[in-house]
Design a protein around this motif. Sequence first.
Motif, PDB file in Angstrom:
ATOM      1  N   GLN A 150     -10.534  -5.645  -2.761  1.00 50.18           N
ATOM      2  CA  GLN A 150     -10.655  -4.185  -2.692  1.00 50.18           C
ATOM      3  C   GLN A 150      -9.350  -3.517  -3.104  1.00 50.18           C
ATOM      4  OE1 GLN A 150     -11.036  -2.540   1.244  1.00 50.18           O
ATOM      5  NE2 GLN A 150     -11.912  -0.601   0.518  1.00 50.18           N
ATOM      6  N   SER A 151      -8.256  -4.072  -2.640  1.00 54.01           N
ATOM      7  CA  SER A 151      -6.944  -3.515  -2.955  1.00 54.01           C
ATOM      8  C   SER A 151      -6.680  -3.553  -4.456  1.00 54.01           C
ATOM      9  CB  SER A 151      -5.860  -4.300  -2.200  1.00 54.01           C
ATOM     10  OG  SER A 151      -4.583  -3.802  -2.494  1.00 54.01           O
ATOM     11  N   GLU A 152      -6.973  -4.672  -5.086  1.00 55.57           N
ATOM     12  CA  GLU A 152      -6.740  -4.816  -6.527  1.00 55.57           C
ATOM     13  C   GLU A 152      -7.669  -3.915  -7.334  1.00 55.57           C
ATOM     14  OE1 GLU A 152      -5.700  -5.715 -10.330  1.00 55.57           O
ATOM     15  OE2 GLU A 152      -4.580  -5.944  -8.456  1.00 55.57           O
ATOM     16  N   ALA A 153      -8.907  -3.751  -6.873  1.00 54.20           N
ATOM     17  CA  ALA A 153      -9.854  -2.876  -7.581  1.00 54.20           C
ATOM     18  C   ALA A 153      -9.370  -1.435  -7.579  1.00 54.20           C
ATOM     19  CB  ALA A 153     -11.235  -2.983  -6.947  1.00 54.20           C
ATOM     20  N   LEU A 154      -8.875  -0.985  -6.426  1.00 49.51           N
ATOM     21  CA  LEU A 154      -8.321   0.373  -6.350  1.00 49.51           C
ATOM     22  C   LEU A 154      -7.121   0.518  -7.275  1.00 49.51           C
ATOM     23  CD1 LEU A 154      -8.221   1.359  -2.564  1.00 49.51           C
ATOM     24  CD2 LEU A 154      -9.567   2.461  -4.351  1.00 49.51           C
ATOM     25  N   ALA A 155      -6.198  -0.427  -7.195  1.00 47.15           N
ATOM     26  CA  ALA A 155      -4.987  -0.357  -7.997  1.00 47.15           C
ATOM     27  C   ALA A 155      -5.316  -0.357  -9.487  1.00 47.15           C
ATOM     28  CB  ALA A 155      -4.067  -1.530  -7.648  1.00 47.15           C
ATOM     29  N   ARG A 156      -6.260  -1.181  -9.882  1.00 53.85           N
ATOM     30  CA  ARG A 156      -6.636  -1.271 -11.299  1.00 53.85           C
ATOM     31  C   ARG A 156      -7.265   0.036 -11.785  1.00 53.85           C
ATOM     32  NH1 ARG A 156      -9.794  -5.124 -10.855  1.00 53.85           N
ATOM     33  NH2 ARG A 156     -11.771  -4.008 -10.862  1.00 53.85           N
ATOM     34  N   ILE A 173       0.861  -1.185   0.000  1.00 57.81           N
ATOM     35  CA  ILE A 173       0.000   0.000   0.000  1.00 57.81           C
ATOM     36  C   ILE A 173       0.897   1.234   0.000  1.00 57.81           C
ATOM     37  CG2 ILE A 173      -1.691   1.355   1.329  1.00 57.81           C
ATOM     38  CD1 ILE A 173      -2.573  -1.316   2.622  1.00 57.81           C
ATOM     39  N   VAL A 174       0.485   2.272  -0.711  1.00 59.62           N
ATOM     40  CA  VAL A 174       1.131   3.580  -0.611  1.00 59.62           C
ATOM     41  C   VAL A 174       0.173   4.496   0.147  1.00 59.62           C
ATOM     42  CG1 VAL A 174       2.041   5.573  -1.851  1.00 59.62           C
ATOM     43  CG2 VAL A 174       2.480   3.256  -2.705  1.00 59.62           C
ATOM     44  N   ALA A 175       0.647   5.038   1.275  1.00 66.29           N
ATOM     45  CA  ALA A 175      -0.175   5.897   2.129  1.00 66.29           C
ATOM     46  C   ALA A 175       0.438   7.297   2.171  1.00 66.29           C
ATOM     47  CB  ALA A 175      -0.270   5.320   3.534  1.00 66.29           C
ATOM     48  N   ILE A 176      -0.345   8.302   1.774  1.00 67.16           N
ATOM     49  CA  ILE A 176       0.148   9.677   1.701  1.00 67.16           C
ATOM     50  C   ILE A 176      -0.642  10.521   2.690  1.00 67.16           C
ATOM     51  CG2 ILE A 176       0.630  11.632   0.182  1.00 67.16           C
ATOM     52  CD1 ILE A 176       0.284   9.604  -2.184  1.00 67.16           C
ATOM     53  N   ALA A 177      -0.019  10.807   3.832  1.00 72.60           N
ATOM     54  CA  ALA A 177      -0.665  11.605   4.876  1.00 72.60           C
ATOM     55  C   ALA A 177      -0.225  13.058   4.733  1.00 72.60           C
ATOM     56  CB  ALA A 177      -0.299  11.073   6.259  1.00 72.60           C
ATOM     57  N   LEU A 178      -1.190  13.960   4.605  1.00 79.60           N
ATOM     58  CA  LEU A 178      -0.911  15.374   4.358  1.00 79.60           C
ATOM     59  C   LEU A 178      -1.532  16.246   5.433  1.00 79.60           C
ATOM     60  CD1 LEU A 178      -1.974  15.371   0.595  1.00 79.60           C
ATOM     61  CD2 LEU A 178       0.385  15.273   1.441  1.00 79.60           C
ATOM     62  N   TYR A 179      -0.885  17.385   5.679  1.00 73.66           N
ATOM     63  CA  TYR A 179      -1.565  18.426   6.447  1.00 73.66           C
ATOM     64  C   TYR A 179      -2.563  19.117   5.529  1.00 73.66           C
ATOM     65  CZ  TYR A 179       1.791  17.924  10.254  1.00 73.66           C
ATOM     66  OH  TYR A 179       2.533  17.416  11.295  1.00 73.66           O
ATOM     67  N   GLU A 180      -3.604  19.657   6.110  1.00 71.55           N
ATOM     68  CA  GLU A 180      -4.579  20.389   5.308  1.00 71.55           C
ATOM     69  C   GLU A 180      -3.874  21.569   4.635  1.00 71.55           C
ATOM     70  OE1 GLU A 180      -9.165  22.042   5.798  1.00 71.55           O
ATOM     71  OE2 GLU A 180      -8.030  21.340   7.543  1.00 71.55           O
ATOM     72  N   ASN A 181      -4.060  21.717   3.330  1.00 67.60           N
ATOM     73  CA  ASN A 181      -3.396  22.789   2.593  1.00 67.60           C
ATOM     74  C   ASN A 181      -4.292  23.268   1.466  1.00 67.60           C
ATOM     75  OD1 ASN A 181      -2.304  21.415  -0.137  1.00 67.60           O
ATOM     76  ND2 ASN A 181      -2.143  19.934   1.525  1.00 67.60           N
ATOM     77  N   ALA A 188       0.804   4.786 -11.148  1.00 67.62           N
ATOM     78  CA  ALA A 188       1.425   4.299 -12.377  1.00 67.62           C
ATOM     79  C   ALA A 188       2.091   2.945 -12.165  1.00 67.62           C
ATOM     80  CB  ALA A 188       2.439   5.312 -12.891  1.00 67.62           C
ATOM     81  N   CYS A 189       2.504   2.670 -10.916  1.00 65.86           N
ATOM     82  CA  CYS A 189       3.079   1.367 -10.569  1.00 65.86           C
ATOM     83  C   CYS A 189       2.002   0.372 -10.149  1.00 65.86           C
ATOM     84  CB  CYS A 189       4.115   1.530  -9.458  1.00 65.86           C
ATOM     85  SG  CYS A 189       5.600   2.418  -9.978  1.00 65.86           S
ATOM     86  N   ARG A 190       0.759   0.769 -10.345  1.00 60.63           N
ATOM     87  CA  ARG A 190      -0.423  -0.050 -10.054  1.00 60.63           C
ATOM     88  C   ARG A 190      -0.480  -0.490  -8.593  1.00 60.63           C
ATOM     89  NH1 ARG A 190      -3.422  -4.030 -14.294  1.00 60.63           N
ATOM     90  NH2 ARG A 190      -5.146  -4.640 -12.927  1.00 60.63           N
ATOM     91  N   LYS A 191      -0.379   0.492  -7.715  1.00 59.62           N
ATOM     92  CA  LYS A 191      -0.456   0.229  -6.285  1.00 59.62           C
ATOM     93  C   LYS A 191      -1.699   0.894  -5.696  1.00 59.62           C
ATOM     94  CE  LYS A 191       3.147  -2.269  -6.059  1.00 59.62           C
ATOM     95  NZ  LYS A 191       3.066  -3.689  -5.639  1.00 59.62           N
ATOM     96  N   PRO A 192      -2.347   0.252  -4.704  1.00 57.68           N
ATOM     97  CA  PRO A 192      -3.471   0.897  -4.030  1.00 57.68           C
ATOM     98  C   PRO A 192      -2.971   2.054  -3.171  1.00 57.68           C
ATOM     99  CG  PRO A 192      -2.907  -1.160  -2.934  1.00 57.68           C
ATOM    100  CD  PRO A 192      -2.059  -1.091  -4.173  1.00 57.68           C
ATOM    101  N   VAL A 193      -3.679   3.167  -3.217  1.00 60.87           N
ATOM    102  CA  VAL A 193      -3.235   4.386  -2.536  1.00 60.87           C
ATOM    103  C   VAL A 193      -4.292   4.864  -1.555  1.00 60.87           C
ATOM    104  CG1 VAL A 193      -2.572   6.808  -2.831  1.00 60.87           C
ATOM    105  CG2 VAL A 193      -1.772   5.096  -4.467  1.00 60.87           C
ATOM    106  N   ILE A 194      -3.824   5.268  -0.381  1.00 65.83           N
ATOM    107  CA  ILE A 194      -4.647   5.971   0.608  1.00 65.83           C
ATOM    108  C   ILE A 194      -4.061   7.363   0.746  1.00 65.83           C
ATOM    109  CG2 ILE A 194      -5.509   5.997   2.984  1.00 65.83           C
ATOM    110  CD1 ILE A 194      -4.805   2.968   3.089  1.00 65.83           C
TER     111      ILE A 194
END
Length: 351
Positions: free
Chosen positions: A319-325, A250-258, A272-278
């Motif tokens: 679910q993970s594969e559906a997101l990645a696809r 999984i790739v998880a990108i936690a951001l401050y509100e901006n 682009a690397c076909r990974k599920p992202v949060i």
Amino acid sequence: MTYHLALSSVVNLEDINKDAQVGKRPAHVIFDVSRRLNATIHQASSGFFIPMHLICENIIGARKDWHLAHNLSSQLGSKDVIFCADETVGLPIATLCGGRKKGPKVVVFTHNLNRVRGRLALKLFEIRKKVDLFMTANPQQVDFLRDYLDLPEQRVSLFPYQPTDISFFSPKLGLADRLRPLIVSGGLEQRDYQTLARATESLDVDVKISAASPIKTVNSQTFPEVIPANMSYRYYDWNSLVQLYQDADIVAIALYENNYQAGLSTLFEALACRKPVIITRAPGIIQELIDAKAVLGVNPGDWQGLSQAINSLLKSSKQSEALARKGYELVRERYNHQIYIKALIEHLTNV
């Protein structure tokens, strides 16, 4: 028309292109745009000192940006179009080159002008009269520029494209021999690794972060004071970064509100690397991807929600594969460097 491309950072585009050709790094869209438009590339550099530059750099840009703008003011005329890659170089060029009867057409790509210095620069330098077209990836910036400068719709363009090189960032099998799932993240701008740490420190996962740069300092709010035992961060070169994405569960990108589109490079490289992202919710492209069910969204600072989202994807390969696809399909169809180049050239030739 004769075309010009202005950058605020100094990069060797010829070397970048050579490395991209042999797969050492992703291609640079500015190099490709310059070739297709036969455009001249201008990069900010230090030069002779003008007192005005010192005053102006306290408002927007750096002295090198104002020096470049000063040089271009005597070179560009009515048959020229200049595209400025960001506001730090764009507003100085607009101030000194734009708005003249026999001056060039000025196009500025903006990221974050809705702040005190940005607002001051826009008014003080009378930018409304000097920029022919503003471009931005953020719908909030579109609304701000139109309202604050009282601009007609055609002078502010929403540009919802991303220069992700899908020939470099692509799906491949991971190589890492792991005993437990790998959560990957990256970047420094507006990153909230404190929330990511809280979300993952009690999970049976490893967390690896590509977040070290020779040109950016790590803000004290970016990382927790004590890095959890299952988390690490370091610099990854381009090929190591691609491999990191390919090894990720999984790739998880936690951001401050901006109020601008932080996190997009990491987001689209991962897709682009076909990974599920949060990713942390934000208006614009990020929310569009969440609505399209191409990524999972969590609220800013919500470590429990992030933890639950990670657990959900780890437990459901479907679910993970559906997101990645879905994310991969959108990158191939809409968010990649070739589409970005085509759209940018169209904007510049129609200005």
